[in-house]
Design a protein around this motif. Structure first.
Motif, mmCIF file in Angstrom:
data_model
loop_
_atom_site.group_PDB
_atom_site.id
_atom_site.type_symbol
_atom_site.label_atom_id
_atom_site.label_comp_id
_atom_site.label_asym_id
_atom_site.label_seq_id
_atom_site.Cartn_x
_atom_site.Cartn_y
_atom_site.Cartn_z
ATOM 1 N N PHE A 184 0.847 -1.194 0.000
ATOM 2 C CA PHE A 184 0.000 0.000 0.000
ATOM 3 C C PHE A 184 0.886 1.250 0.000
ATOM 4 O O PHE A 184 0.865 2.044 0.949
ATOM 5 N N PRO A 185 1.642 1.431 -1.056
ATOM 6 C CA PRO A 185 2.634 2.525 -1.093
ATOM 7 C C PRO A 185 2.023 3.918 -1.060
ATOM 8 O O PRO A 185 2.627 4.842 -0.505
ATOM 9 N N LEU A 186 0.837 4.097 -1.651
ATOM 10 C CA LEU A 186 0.227 5.426 -1.670
ATOM 11 C C LEU A 186 -0.123 5.899 -0.264
ATOM 12 O O LEU A 186 -0.035 7.089 0.039
ATOM 13 N N ILE A 187 -0.535 4.972 0.583
ATOM 14 C CA ILE A 187 -0.856 5.329 1.970
ATOM 15 C C ILE A 187 0.373 5.900 2.663
ATOM 16 O O ILE A 187 0.314 6.952 3.315
ATOM 17 N N TYR A 188 1.501 5.227 2.501
ATOM 18 C CA TYR A 188 2.721 5.664 3.180
ATOM 19 C C TYR A 188 3.358 6.873 2.513
ATOM 20 O O TYR A 188 4.084 7.626 3.146
ATOM 21 N N ARG A 189 3.046 7.054 1.247
ATOM 22 C CA ARG A 189 3.619 8.181 0.529
ATOM 23 C C ARG A 189 2.821 9.466 0.773
ATOM 24 O O ARG A 189 3.392 10.563 0.772
ATOM 25 N N SER A 190 1.507 9.334 1.009
ATOM 26 C CA SER A 190 0.637 10.515 1.030
ATOM 27 C C SER A 190 0.011 10.829 2.376
ATOM 28 O O SER A 190 -0.411 11.966 2.612
ATOM 29 N N LEU A 191 -0.092 9.838 3.270
ATOM 30 C CA LEU A 191 -0.813 10.047 4.524
ATOM 31 C C LEU A 191 0.130 10.006 5.728
ATOM 32 O O LEU A 191 1.283 9.585 5.618
ATOM 33 N N GLU A 192 -0.402 10.437 6.862
ATOM 34 C CA GLU A 192 0.349 10.352 8.115
ATOM 35 C C GLU A 192 0.217 8.931 8.662
ATOM 36 O O GLU A 192 -0.887 8.417 8.826
ATOM 37 N N THR A 193 1.346 8.304 8.927
ATOM 38 C CA THR A 193 1.338 6.958 9.500
ATOM 39 C C THR A 193 2.223 6.929 10.741
ATOM 40 O O THR A 193 3.272 7.566 10.778
ATOM 41 N N TYR A 194 1.783 6.190 11.733
ATOM 42 C CA TYR A 194 2.518 6.115 12.994
ATOM 43 C C TYR A 194 2.579 4.659 13.448
ATOM 44 O O TYR A 194 1.610 3.908 13.313
ATOM 45 N N ILE A 241 -3.105 5.223 11.071
ATOM 46 C CA ILE A 241 -3.071 5.952 9.800
ATOM 47 C C ILE A 241 -4.106 7.072 9.852
ATOM 48 O O ILE A 241 -5.228 6.868 10.320
ATOM 49 N N ARG A 242 -3.720 8.244 9.377
ATOM 50 C CA ARG A 242 -4.635 9.390 9.370
ATOM 51 C C ARG A 242 -4.853 9.892 7.945
ATOM 52 O O ARG A 242 -3.908 10.232 7.237
ATOM 53 N N LEU A 243 -6.129 9.901 7.536
ATOM 54 C CA LEU A 243 -6.523 10.513 6.268
ATOM 55 C C LEU A 243 -7.135 11.865 6.617
ATOM 56 O O LEU A 243 -8.216 11.936 7.205
ATOM 57 N N LYS A 244 -6.447 12.930 6.285
ATOM 58 C CA LYS A 244 -6.833 14.265 6.724
ATOM 59 C C LYS A 244 -8.076 14.739 5.980
ATOM 60 O O LYS A 244 -8.192 14.623 4.759
ATOM 61 N N GLY A 245 -9.020 15.316 6.738
ATOM 62 C CA GLY A 245 -10.237 15.869 6.167
ATOM 63 C C GLY A 245 -10.107 17.349 5.859
ATOM 64 O O GLY A 245 -9.088 17.975 6.155
ATOM 65 N N SER A 246 -11.169 17.906 5.286
ATOM 66 C CA SER A 246 -11.137 19.314 4.871
ATOM 67 C C SER A 246 -11.678 20.258 5.931
ATOM 68 O O SER A 246 -11.476 21.470 5.859
ATOM 69 N N ALA A 272 -6.759 2.331 12.995
ATOM 70 C CA ALA A 272 -5.897 1.906 14.108
ATOM 71 C C ALA A 272 -5.908 0.389 14.190
ATOM 72 O O ALA A 272 -6.969 -0.222 14.340
ATOM 73 N N PHE A 273 -4.731 -0.212 14.085
ATOM 74 C CA PHE A 273 -4.603 -1.666 14.087
ATOM 75 C C PHE A 273 -3.703 -2.108 15.235
ATOM 76 O O PHE A 273 -2.503 -1.824 15.242
ATOM 77 N N GLY A 274 -4.281 -2.810 16.205
ATOM 78 C CA GLY A 274 -3.502 -3.356 17.305
ATOM 79 C C GLY A 274 -2.889 -4.694 16.924
ATOM 80 O O GLY A 274 -3.134 -5.224 15.841
#
Length: 298
Positions: A84-94, A103-108, A206-208
């Motif tokens: 899932f490269p786009l997730i790591y390239r475009s979104l905030e991941t911790y 993973i955070r998908l930022k809203g408007s 959020a994945f435990g």
């Protein structure tokens, strides 16, 4: 004392009356049945293959932290990052506490509370049941689906971490609980990023990694992380219930999707037992039994 009991009884009656009035006057609305044709998603071999690959990784959770095998979880994190490269390239991941993933998908609109979707990476041990087929390369997504399961199987049709795709099914530990939801969320998020869709509110995933043994090292640490960030959520979506076929629930003549509202809970009990020790008590019971038999014989 009687006066206090009378007051409590009157308050209880008033509470029940209020509850009944509230129930009878609440503006319940009947949901209209949609006339639209249900969506039939096409089988996507790549999506199925990514999911099956995740099942092959034996992320077994163990309660004893000293026996916990971290390697499969590191492997799964790498697998997710690679697929899932786009997730790591475009979104905030911790990464939280080594393996948990946020993973955070930022809203408007920052004024809106975010949504939270949960899943977990770990699965329970597979047990020692016999395995009919050890083929770990089986991939037949076009097979005709066999009938639903009607009884508990004594053997594995395919190995528990084979990720075999056959007979209209995906076989393996975690296919339902809970990698199915985990990979669905990742696929949906990757698609949103690919199509450059921005939601109004933030969306968190959020994945435990130890849900099956209590979630102390995974979910709890994620909750602490959210608390440190001052995050509150509009809604939290977890495993939920099941989708059952018509006839599964008595009295309901249609398919049923069970919605679990606040299904997670916690209860601590402290139990004290007063009595004789096990050995002495058993002896006394045997003596009493002999006396009863003697009485009957007489």
């Amino acid at each position: 004392m009687k006066k206090i009991l009378l007051i409590l009884f009157v308050l209880l009656i008033l509470f029940i009356i209020g509850l009944l009035i509230r129930t009878l006057t609440y503006p319940f609305t009947r949901v209209k049945k949609s006339a639209a044709t249900p969506v039939q998603p096409a089988v996507n071999d790549s999506i199925v293959a990514r999911f099956a690959g995740g099942i092959k990784i034996a992320t077994i959770s163990i309660g004893d932290s000293t026996l916990f095998n971290h390697v499969p979880f590191e492997e799964l994190n790498s697998y997710i990052r690679h697929n899932f490269p786009l997730i790591y390239r475009s979104l905030e991941t911790y990464t939280v506490n080594g393996h948990a993933l946020v993973i955070r998908l930022k809203g408007s609109d920052n004024s809106l509370l975010p949504l939270l979707f949960l899943s977990h990476m770990d699965v329970v041990p597979p047990g020692s049941a016999a395995i009919k087929n050890n083929d770990s390369t089986l991939f037949q997504p076009r097979d005709q689906a066999i009938p639903p399961v009607s009884e508990i199987a004594e053997e594995w049709d395919y190995a528990p971490f084979s990720g075999a795709v056959a007979k209209g099914r995906i076989y393996g530990r975690g296919s339902l609980d809970m990698k199915g939801m985990l990979f669905s969320l990742l696929e949906a998020t990757e698609q949103l990023v690919r199509e450059q869709v921005q939601p109004k509110r933030d969306i968190y995933l959020a994945f435990g990694f130890d849900e099956e043994v209590g979630g102390v090292r995974g979910a709890t640490k994620i909750a602490d992380y959210f608390k440190e960030k001052g995050l509150k959520f509009e809604a939290v979506y977890d495993e939920g219930g099941l989708i059952l076929e018509k006839g599964s629930v008595k009295g309901i003549s249609s398919d049923v999707a069970l919605i679990g509202c606040a299904e997670k809970g916690f209860l601590s009990l402290k139990i004290k037992v007063k009595g004789l020790g096990g050995t002495l008590r058993c002896r006394q019971q045997r003596v009493q039994l002999v006396k009863r038999q003697s009485s009957c014989s007489a």
